[in-house]
Motif scaffolding. Structure first.
Motif, mmCIF file in Angstrom:
data_model
loop_
_atom_site.group_PDB
_atom_site.id
_atom_site.type_symbol
_atom_site.label_atom_id
_atom_site.label_comp_id
_atom_site.label_asym_id
_atom_site.label_seq_id
_atom_site.Cartn_x
_atom_site.Cartn_y
_atom_site.Cartn_z
ATOM 1 N N ALA A 121 0.829 -1.206 0.000
ATOM 2 C CA ALA A 121 0.000 0.000 0.000
ATOM 3 C C ALA A 121 0.866 1.260 0.000
ATOM 4 N N ALA A 122 1.973 1.229 0.738
ATOM 5 C CA ALA A 122 2.864 2.389 0.782
ATOM 6 C C ALA A 122 3.483 2.660 -0.588
ATOM 7 N N ILE A 123 3.829 1.598 -1.314
ATOM 8 C CA ILE A 123 4.388 1.772 -2.655
ATOM 9 C C ILE A 123 3.369 2.444 -3.567
ATOM 10 N N VAL A 124 2.110 1.969 -3.510
ATOM 11 C CA VAL A 124 1.067 2.547 -4.355
ATOM 12 C C VAL A 124 0.793 3.994 -3.965
ATOM 13 N N VAL A 125 0.650 4.232 -2.669
ATOM 14 C CA VAL A 125 0.333 5.583 -2.195
ATOM 15 C C VAL A 125 1.424 6.575 -2.557
ATOM 16 N N SER A 126 2.674 6.151 -2.490
ATOM 17 C CA SER A 126 3.779 7.083 -2.706
ATOM 18 C C SER A 126 4.135 7.283 -4.176
ATOM 19 N N THR A 127 3.786 6.330 -5.037
ATOM 20 C CA THR A 127 4.195 6.440 -6.448
ATOM 21 C C THR A 127 3.065 6.778 -7.405
ATOM 22 N N LEU A 128 1.837 6.433 -7.059
ATOM 23 C CA LEU A 128 0.734 6.627 -8.001
ATOM 24 C C LEU A 128 0.533 8.082 -8.411
ATOM 25 N N PRO A 129 0.552 9.055 -7.481
ATOM 26 C CA PRO A 129 0.320 10.445 -7.906
ATOM 27 C C PRO A 129 1.342 10.947 -8.916
ATOM 28 N N ILE A 130 2.631 10.653 -8.700
ATOM 29 C CA ILE A 130 3.645 11.169 -9.614
ATOM 30 C C ILE A 130 3.615 10.415 -10.936
ATOM 31 N N MET A 131 3.220 9.124 -10.905
ATOM 32 C CA MET A 131 3.128 8.361 -12.146
ATOM 33 C C MET A 131 1.995 8.860 -13.038
ATOM 34 N N MET A 132 0.988 9.452 -12.450
ATOM 35 C CA MET A 132 -0.128 9.970 -13.237
ATOM 36 C C MET A 132 0.268 11.153 -14.094
ATOM 37 N N LEU A 133 1.420 11.761 -13.826
ATOM 38 C CA LEU A 133 1.886 12.874 -14.652
ATOM 39 C C LEU A 133 2.469 12.406 -15.980
ATOM 40 N N TYR A 134 2.995 11.198 -16.028
ATOM 41 C CA TYR A 134 3.698 10.731 -17.218
ATOM 42 C C TYR A 134 2.830 10.724 -18.476
ATOM 43 N N PRO A 135 1.573 10.224 -18.437
ATOM 44 C CA PRO A 135 0.794 10.225 -19.690
ATOM 45 C C PRO A 135 0.590 11.612 -20.280
ATOM 46 N N PHE A 136 0.522 12.635 -19.429
ATOM 47 C CA PHE A 136 0.296 13.988 -19.926
ATOM 48 C C PHE A 136 1.566 14.622 -20.490
ATOM 49 N N LEU A 137 2.730 14.121 -20.084
ATOM 50 C CA LEU A 137 3.996 14.713 -20.525
ATOM 51 C C LEU A 137 4.777 13.808 -21.459
ATOM 52 N N GLN A 138 4.248 12.614 -21.741
ATOM 53 C CA GLN A 138 4.982 11.646 -22.546
ATOM 54 C C GLN A 138 5.297 12.169 -23.943
ATOM 55 N N LYS A 139 4.367 12.935 -24.533
ATOM 56 C CA LYS A 139 4.555 13.407 -25.899
ATOM 57 C C LYS A 139 5.748 14.343 -26.033
ATOM 58 N N TYR A 140 6.183 14.937 -24.920
ATOM 59 C CA TYR A 140 7.319 15.846 -24.968
ATOM 60 C C TYR A 140 8.655 15.131 -24.808
ATOM 61 N N PHE A 141 8.638 13.855 -24.392
ATOM 62 C CA PHE A 141 9.879 13.203 -24.019
ATOM 63 C C PHE A 141 10.818 12.997 -25.201
ATOM 64 N N ASN A 142 10.312 12.452 -26.301
ATOM 65 C CA ASN A 142 11.189 12.218 -27.456
ATOM 66 C C ASN A 142 11.796 13.510 -27.959
ATOM 67 N N GLN A 143 10.948 14.537 -28.098
ATOM 68 C CA GLN A 143 11.450 15.813 -28.593
ATOM 69 C C GLN A 143 12.411 16.452 -27.606
ATOM 70 N N GLY A 144 12.074 16.397 -26.321
ATOM 71 C CA GLY A 144 12.896 17.068 -25.323
ATOM 72 C C GLY A 144 14.213 16.388 -25.078
ATOM 73 N N ILE A 145 14.227 15.053 -25.060
ATOM 74 C CA ILE A 145 15.442 14.320 -24.737
ATOM 75 C C ILE A 145 16.264 14.061 -25.987
ATOM 76 N N MET A 146 15.653 13.552 -27.050
ATOM 77 C CA MET A 146 16.407 13.164 -28.241
ATOM 78 C C MET A 146 17.044 14.376 -28.908
ATOM 79 N N ILE A 147 16.248 15.450 -29.096
ATOM 80 C CA ILE A 147 16.823 16.642 -29.711
ATOM 81 C C ILE A 147 17.799 17.323 -28.764
ATOM 82 N N GLY A 148 17.506 17.244 -27.474
ATOM 83 C CA GLY A 148 18.328 17.961 -26.507
ATOM 84 C C GLY A 148 19.601 17.252 -26.107
#
Length: 306
Positions: free
Chosen positions: A275-302
């Protein structure tokens, strides 16, 4: 007749190439699916294990769905008031620390990307050396103490806000993704460096802002060691440190107990871990789907182009 034979040969070659392409695509998709399963399934297993009977989990009876739904781990974990206080502290630390990190690292990366920056090579070396050599824990602690930041809110967001890695990534992104002709056109319109940075560069840099912002937020959210060293006030401790203390406390109670009580405490401790693993990681993991589209452009080009 020769033309017919040539056309027939071309068709056969095309069919053969199409078959090879399809086989290659199937292989690529198969490997991709296997990698997705290898990454997603452990996360899914942690979630279902947090709702399952620890006995079923340890005996291998839980694979894809809980055999018996239990909320004891979450109830025991969330009824502690310090969890909610730690959640609030961590959210504030993450928001403020991410904003400070972006305000520090992004302008520094932009400045290093300017070709006419005086002493650029020396400044770059100054940033790179701490990536490999640090002053150590004790000197850092003494510096933080001398600045009067022990047991304060700012100790988790200010001393470690500068990231040489993020600065180098941002510098390379600006250097390779923002054309120099844009700066020349801005100069012709009477635009200065500061105005150019805020009105033209930043709107074109959403990718690197999202990537560095997420990296900074994840680092602050998951941090517990700095809080353990610099914060003794329980009202200022973040979620990760509080969860660590609660799990250690449960382990201590389990070691002191015996018989049926020890078995119950062991099961409760296991459920609280999941439960502690879920409680501590779930909120921050929910950000990834909204920012995933920027990852290739931000990391690969950068980072790849140089």
């Amino acid at each position: 007749m020769e033309a017919v034979i040539k056309n027939k040969g071309r068709k056969q070659a095309r069919v053969q190439m199409n078959w090879k392409d399809r086989l290659f695509d199937i292989s690529i998709y198969g490997v991709a699916i296997m990698m997705i399963i290898m990454i997603v399934y452990p996360l899914w297993f942690i979630i279902i294990a947090s709702f399952s009977n620890p006995g079923d989990v340890s005996s291998g009876n839980v694979w894809f769905w809980p055999k018996e739904w239990k909320l004891a781990g979450y109830i025991e974990l969330l009824k502690n008031e310090s969890i909610w206080r730690g959640y609030l502290n961590t959210i504030i630390y993450t928001l403020v620390g991410t904003v400070i990190g972006l305000c520090v690292n992004i302008p520094a990366g932009f400045a290093l990307s300017r070709p006419n920056l005086p002493g650029k090579n020396w400044i770059t070396t100054f940033y790179i050396i701490p990536m490999f050599f640090t002053g150590g824990l004790i000197p850092t602690y003494l510096v933080v103490k001398n600045f009067g930041m022990l047991d304060t809110f700012w100790v988790l967001v200010l001393p470690f806000s500068v990231s040489a890695f993020n600065i180098i990534i941002a510098r390379t992104f600006f250097k390779n993704s923002i054309p120099e002709e844009l700066w020349e056109a801005a100069q012709m319109d009477g635009c200065g460096t500061i105005r150019y940075f805020f009105t033209m560069v930043l709107p074109l840099s959403k990718a690197i802002l999202a990537v560095i912002g997420l990296w900074t937020a994840v680092g602050i959210w998951n941090s517990w060691f700095d809080a353990m060293i610099y914060i003794s006030n329980e009202n200022l401790q973040p979620l990760q440190l509080i969860l660590r203390r609660l799990l250690i406390m449960n382990e201590s109670l389990f070691e002191m107990a015996s018989g049926d009580l020890a078995s119950e405490l062991r099961q409760l401790s296991d459920m609280m871990k999941y439960a502690a693993i879920v409680v501590s990681t779930l909120p921050i993991m929910m950000l990834y789907p909204f920012l995933q589209k920027y990852f290739n452009q931000g990391i690969m080009i950068g980072s790849v182009k140089e």
